[in-house]
Every structure is written in structure tokens, then in C-alpha cells.
Write a protein that holds these residues in place. Sequence first.
Motif, PDB file in Angstrom:
ATOM      1  N   ASP A 111       0.794  -1.141  -0.184  1.00  0.00           N
ATOM      2  CA  ASP A 111      -0.329   0.024   0.518  1.00  0.00           C
ATOM      3  C   ASP A 111       1.163   1.282  -0.403  1.00  0.00           C
ATOM      4  O   ASP A 111       0.604   2.248  -0.573  1.00  0.00           O
ATOM      5  N   MET A 112       1.816   1.182   0.855  1.00  0.00           N
ATOM      6  CA  MET A 112       3.050   1.843   1.039  1.00  0.00           C
ATOM      7  C   MET A 112       3.428   2.644  -0.320  1.00  0.00           C
ATOM      8  O   MET A 112       3.533   3.636  -1.314  1.00  0.00           O
ATOM      9  N   ALA A 113       4.184   1.248  -0.948  1.00  0.00           N
ATOM     10  CA  ALA A 113       4.554   1.549  -2.460  1.00  0.00           C
ATOM     11  C   ALA A 113       3.632   2.440  -3.096  1.00  0.00           C
ATOM     12  O   ALA A 113       4.108   3.432  -4.704  1.00  0.00           O
ATOM     13  N   GLN A 114       2.437   1.582  -2.996  1.00  0.00           N
ATOM     14  CA  GLN A 114       1.682   2.490  -4.871  1.00  0.00           C
ATOM     15  C   GLN A 114       1.568   4.134  -4.880  1.00  0.00           C
ATOM     16  O   GLN A 114       1.244   5.205  -4.710  1.00  0.00           O
ATOM     17  N   ARG A 115       1.493   4.041  -2.521  1.00  0.00           N
ATOM     18  CA  ARG A 115       0.889   5.865  -2.298  1.00  0.00           C
ATOM     19  C   ARG A 115       1.820   6.622  -2.691  1.00  0.00           C
ATOM     20  O   ARG A 115       1.815   8.008  -2.973  1.00  0.00           O
ATOM     21  N   LEU A 116       3.481   6.531  -2.631  1.00  0.00           N
ATOM     22  CA  LEU A 116       4.509   6.651  -2.927  1.00  0.00           C
ATOM     23  C   LEU A 116       4.552   6.935  -4.284  1.00  0.00           C
ATOM     24  O   LEU A 116       5.821   7.857  -4.271  1.00  0.00           O
ATOM     25  N   ALA A 117       4.427   6.469  -5.309  1.00  0.00           N
ATOM     26  CA  ALA A 117       4.693   6.080  -6.041  1.00  0.00           C
ATOM     27  C   ALA A 117       4.514   7.452  -7.094  1.00  0.00           C
ATOM     28  O   ALA A 117       5.858   8.117  -7.792  1.00  0.00           O
ATOM     29  N   ASP A 118       4.058   8.449  -7.501  1.00  0.00           N
ATOM     30  CA  ASP A 118       3.951   9.561  -7.690  1.00  0.00           C
ATOM     31  C   ASP A 118       4.855  10.506  -6.774  1.00  0.00           C
ATOM     32  O   ASP A 118       5.147  12.016  -7.509  1.00  0.00           O
ATOM     33  N   ILE A 119       5.505  10.323  -5.457  1.00  0.00           N
ATOM     34  CA  ILE A 119       6.185  11.471  -4.968  1.00  0.00           C
ATOM     35  C   ILE A 119       7.875  11.331  -5.510  1.00  0.00           C
ATOM     36  O   ILE A 119       8.895  10.446  -5.522  1.00  0.00           O
ATOM     37  N   PRO A 120       8.246  12.383  -6.320  1.00  0.00           N
ATOM     38  CA  PRO A 120      10.326  12.044  -6.342  1.00  0.00           C
ATOM     39  C   PRO A 120      10.860  12.068  -4.634  1.00  0.00           C
ATOM     40  O   PRO A 120      10.733  12.359  -3.908  1.00  0.00           O
ATOM     41  N   GLU A 121      11.970  10.898  -5.053  1.00  0.00           N
ATOM     42  CA  GLU A 121      12.864  11.191  -3.771  1.00  0.00           C
ATOM     43  C   GLU A 121      12.744  12.801  -3.009  1.00  0.00           C
ATOM     44  O   GLU A 121      13.054  12.272  -2.749  1.00  0.00           O
ATOM     45  N   SER A 122      12.935  14.091  -4.362  1.00  0.00           N
ATOM     46  CA  SER A 122      13.069  15.352  -4.053  1.00  0.00           C
ATOM     47  C   SER A 122      12.178  15.890  -3.308  1.00  0.00           C
ATOM     48  O   SER A 122      12.531  16.927  -2.641  1.00  0.00           O
ATOM     49  N   ASP A 123      10.841  15.192  -3.239  1.00  0.00           N
ATOM     50  CA  ASP A 123       9.720  15.839  -2.631  1.00  0.00           C
ATOM     51  C   ASP A 123       9.671  14.982  -1.006  1.00  0.00           C
ATOM     52  O   ASP A 123       8.594  15.485  -0.369  1.00  0.00           O
ATOM     53  N   ARG A 124      10.394  14.753  -1.031  1.00  0.00           N
ATOM     54  CA  ARG A 124      10.195  13.373   0.442  1.00  0.00           C
ATOM     55  C   ARG A 124      10.551  13.817   1.624  1.00  0.00           C
ATOM     56  O   ARG A 124      11.998  13.947   1.583  1.00  0.00           O
ATOM     57  N   PRO A 125      10.177  13.923   2.692  1.00  0.00           N
ATOM     58  CA  PRO A 125      11.131  15.068   3.926  1.00  0.00           C
ATOM     59  C   PRO A 125      12.236  13.646   4.644  1.00  0.00           C
ATOM     60  O   PRO A 125      12.121  12.421   4.382  1.00  0.00           O
ATOM     61  N   VAL A 126      13.319  14.637   5.548  1.00  0.00           N
ATOM     62  CA  VAL A 126      14.158  13.696   5.783  1.00  0.00           C
ATOM     63  C   VAL A 126      13.541  13.141   6.770  1.00  0.00           C
ATOM     64  O   VAL A 126      13.622  14.209   7.341  1.00  0.00           O
ATOM     65  N   ALA A 127      13.538  12.252   7.531  1.00  0.00           N
ATOM     66  CA  ALA A 127      13.270  11.892   8.515  1.00  0.00           C
ATOM     67  C   ALA A 127      14.769  11.231   9.727  1.00  0.00           C
ATOM     68  O   ALA A 127      15.628  10.183   9.118  1.00  0.00           O
ATOM     69  N   TYR A 128      14.430  11.130  11.081  1.00  0.00           N
ATOM     70  CA  TYR A 128      14.964  10.752  11.797  1.00  0.00           C
ATOM     71  C   TYR A 128      14.128  10.661  13.032  1.00  0.00           C
ATOM     72  O   TYR A 128      13.311  11.265  13.310  1.00  0.00           O
ATOM     73  N   GLU A 129      15.004   9.266  13.354  1.00  0.00           N
ATOM     74  CA  GLU A 129      13.976   8.528  14.926  1.00  0.00           C
ATOM     75  C   GLU A 129      15.181   8.899  16.141  1.00  0.00           C
ATOM     76  O   GLU A 129      16.114   8.317  15.987  1.00  0.00           O
ATOM     77  N   ILE A 130      14.408   8.949  17.473  1.00  0.00           N
ATOM     78  CA  ILE A 130      15.463   9.032  18.462  1.00  0.00           C
ATOM     79  C   ILE A 130      14.820   7.894  19.082  1.00  0.00           C
ATOM     80  O   ILE A 130      13.479   7.814  19.381  1.00  0.00           O
ATOM     81  N   LEU A 131      15.674   6.842  19.327  1.00  0.00           N
ATOM     82  CA  LEU A 131      15.050   5.864  19.847  1.00  0.00           C
ATOM     83  C   LEU A 131      15.282   5.775  21.918  1.00  0.00           C
ATOM     84  O   LEU A 131      16.454   6.254  22.131  1.00  0.00           O
ATOM     85  N   ALA A 132      14.001   5.849  21.899  1.00  0.00           N
ATOM     86  CA  ALA A 132      13.800   6.366  23.752  1.00  0.00           C
ATOM     87  C   ALA A 132      13.958   4.966  24.280  1.00  0.00           C
ATOM     88  O   ALA A 132      12.528   5.036  25.402  1.00  0.00           O
ATOM     89  N   ASP A 133      13.961   3.958  23.810  1.00  0.00           N
ATOM     90  CA  ASP A 133      14.463   2.905  24.915  1.00  0.00           C
ATOM     91  C   ASP A 133      14.543   2.822  26.162  1.00  0.00           C
ATOM     92  O   ASP A 133      14.245   3.131  27.422  1.00  0.00           O
ATOM     93  N   LYS A 134      15.689   4.098  26.538  1.00  0.00           N
ATOM     94  CA  LYS A 134      16.605   4.485  27.611  1.00  0.00           C
ATOM     95  C   LYS A 134      16.412   5.817  27.289  1.00  0.00           C
ATOM     96  O   LYS A 134      16.948   6.728  26.458  1.00  0.00           O
ATOM     97  N   ASP A 135      16.732   6.783  28.601  1.00  0.00           N
ATOM     98  CA  ASP A 135      17.123   7.943  28.821  1.00  0.00           C
ATOM     99  C   ASP A 135      18.009   8.515  28.387  1.00  0.00           C
ATOM    100  O   ASP A 135      18.990   8.958  29.051  1.00  0.00           O
ATOM    101  N   ARG A 136      18.789   8.453  26.851  1.00  0.00           N
ATOM    102  CA  ARG A 136      20.043   8.645  26.563  1.00  0.00           C
ATOM    103  C   ARG A 136      20.217  10.030  25.274  1.00  0.00           C
ATOM    104  O   ARG A 136      21.248  10.510  25.028  1.00  0.00           O
ATOM    105  N   GLY A 137      19.328  10.486  25.525  1.00  0.00           N
ATOM    106  CA  GLY A 137      19.004  11.646  24.954  1.00  0.00           C
ATOM    107  C   GLY A 137      18.810  11.817  23.486  1.00  0.00           C
ATOM    108  O   GLY A 137      18.751  10.368  22.489  1.00  0.00           O
ATOM    109  N   PRO A 138      18.607  13.094  22.706  1.00  0.00           N
ATOM    110  CA  PRO A 138      18.964  12.517  21.386  1.00  0.00           C
ATOM    111  C   PRO A 138      19.452  11.953  19.734  1.00  0.00           C
ATOM    112  O   PRO A 138      19.192  11.400  18.500  1.00  0.00           O
ATOM    113  N   PHE A 139      21.024  11.352  20.512  1.00  0.00           N
ATOM    114  CA  PHE A 139      21.621  10.676  19.596  1.00  0.00           C
ATOM    115  C   PHE A 139      21.540   9.603  20.440  1.00  0.00           C
ATOM    116  O   PHE A 139      22.829   8.828  20.258  1.00  0.00           O
ATOM    117  N   ARG A 140      20.450   9.344  19.515  1.00  0.00           N
ATOM    118  CA  ARG A 140      20.813   7.406  20.330  1.00  0.00           C
ATOM    119  C   ARG A 140      19.512   6.829  19.100  1.00  0.00           C
ATOM    120  O   ARG A 140      18.146   7.394  18.796  1.00  0.00           O
TER     121      ARG A 140
END
Length: 361
Positions: free
Chosen positions: A182-211
Motif C-alpha cells: 500500500d505504501m509503495a502505491q501511495r508513494l509511487a508519484d512522489i519523487p525522492e526530492s519531495d520526500r522529507p528527511v526523517a530521523y528517529e530518536i530511540l527512547a527505550d532508554k533515557d540517553r538523549g536525542p543522539f540515540r
Amino acid sequence: MKKFGTCFLLIATLTFGLLFSGCSNVVSKANITDDQSVTITDMGGDTVTLPTSIERVVSTSDPCTDMLVAFGQSDKLVGAYFRALENPWFKEFCPTFDSIVSFDSYEPEAEALIEMDTDIIFVPSRERAVALREKGICALTIRYYTPDEVVMAAEMIGEIFGGTAKEKSLSWVADFNEARDDMAQRLADIPESDRPVAYEILADKDRGPFRTYYGENQAWLSYAGGILATKDYADATSQAMPTEEAILATNPDIIFIGGTYATKEYANLLKNEMWQNIAAVENGSIFIEPTGATAWNSCSTSYPLLVYFCFSCMYPDQVDFDLKEVAHEFYLEYYEIDFSEKQLDLMFSSMAPDGTEMWAE
């Protein structure tokens, strides 16, 4: 699940199913040998003979613990790694919670497992599985580090336990592949240049944003249409990890935070001077991932839900589904629990069942 109302599902399945179905053949199915013993090839590549009766199971992987409960095997779960049990929501999902022994190690001692009369233990390390089998314990390697491994793990659990577990595993794999297709179909017409840069903070432990995770652990961000801020470090080793400055230089457009300390890390991020000038913080594009039996970001049973959650955050104008309704149906199907709207609201806010912070002592 199969509930998102996508009119192109059949086309997506035919087009993209071949891309992802190959992983279904990696784990060998359970076989009955001439002496009627049942064997299975685990995710370490070892052929293991299963006990004739499987009634007492130990899991040292949080995603595995979650999947065992989701596939109707909670009555067999007698031991688990403590982090799964510490999630205040797990008790709501697992009816046998009070009878499960908590282990504070991924590698319980063989003596303790023997004393517990363990039939099977699932461990993420092949080396540990081999060592336990040498001591007479049926140990199976099961891993959840990549999307394909999550599917393989689901199939393996279904083959081992059969019955309800197999039915639910097959249904879940279909849901998983549907979400990706489903995602592949929904995103088929969105070029990579228009997609957001995404970052995830892993908060399984209390170690700040650089995890964070690296590589295939974050594939769900790509499925949902994000460009991974960590994409250049997919194969990072302890000697080649990026610096915090390198991650900041990617200037993420959107940040996801998932895990027990998500709400705390969210508040701390807003006060962290190093992160104040990146796009996600300036634009308020910071999202806390929901939780369930485990955090949604842990490559476990909630994976299909996580993909849709992230898509809804990155492409809100294209959302044509109510994710809370989908989650309600998902939990009803797999865990057989009819959560209330209030409970779902708390899970989507990553708060405990009583409305307090997940991380509060």
C-alpha cells in the motif's frame, strides 16, 4: 487487518508481492522425520528437533514475547526478558502476565531454564542457542532486526505452534505485506526530492536525542516515505558511527521518538540547544510514536500500524483512514482485546494505562 480501504490492493499485491515474498521461503517449515519427531530450521540456520509437547516457553526478545501473545500463546509463556514485562501496557495485553518469570539477561542460565522445566527458549543469538542445546535445552534462534526477519519470525512461530498461532501468523504476514505494498502505491508519484528527511530518536532508554537505529531497523521510515537521516550509516560499526554533528548536518525535516522515555525525550529535545536550528524542531514536526504491548518501533507485531502512523505524520493530506480505528481492530483480531477510546488515546500518546508517564518510577 486488511482494513485501509485501498482500492488498488490487488494490483499492489501482484506487483509488489514478489519483491517481499521471497523471505517466506528462508525459514524451513517444520518437518516430521521418520521417527515422528518434528524438526524446524531456525533463523540461525540450524535444524532443531522440537519437544513432542510444547507447554512452557521462554522468550528473551521483546518482539518475540509480544508476537507469542498476539498469536495466542500467552498461556505457554512462562519466562521473558524484563523490558517487555516492565512496559505498563503489556499486562493489559497479556492475560497470563502475573505468572511470567522476569529475566534480567538475554542469556538466562541453563540451570534456571532446566529448573523451570522449559520446553523451548527463543534467543536472538545463534551462539547462545547452540550453547543451550549442548546442555539439553531446546533453544531456537529468532531475530527481529530487519523487516524480512520479522516476517520469518512470524512464520516460524506459526509453524512451531500450529493451530491458532499459524492462522494468526498467516494473517499477520498478509497485513505486513499489505502495508508495504500500500505504501509503495501511495508513494509511487512522489519523487525522492519531495520526500522529507526523517530521523528517529530511540527512547527505550533515557540517553538523549543522539540515540537511534541504523540500517534495516529503520526500514519502516523508508516504507512510509521518509529519507533516512542515517542512510549513509546503514552498515555503521562501533568504529564508524556518525557523530551527533553529522546527524544534525542532515537537517531532518521530521523527527519520530519512540520508546518508554518518548515523552521525556520530547521535552528534553525542545530544550537541547544543539538541536534548536534543525527544520523539524523549528517547524514543530516532532512526533511521539504510539505504544502497545511493546513500543511500536521495536520491529514487533505492531509493525504494520507503525508504517501507517509514520505515513500519516509525513503526508497528512493523503490520509484516508482512521488509524485509531485500525489499531482497535488490529488489537481485537490478534490480542482479542476490545480497547476503549480512552485507552487508545493513552497508547497513542505513549502514556501508561493510568495516565501517568511511561517512564515514571
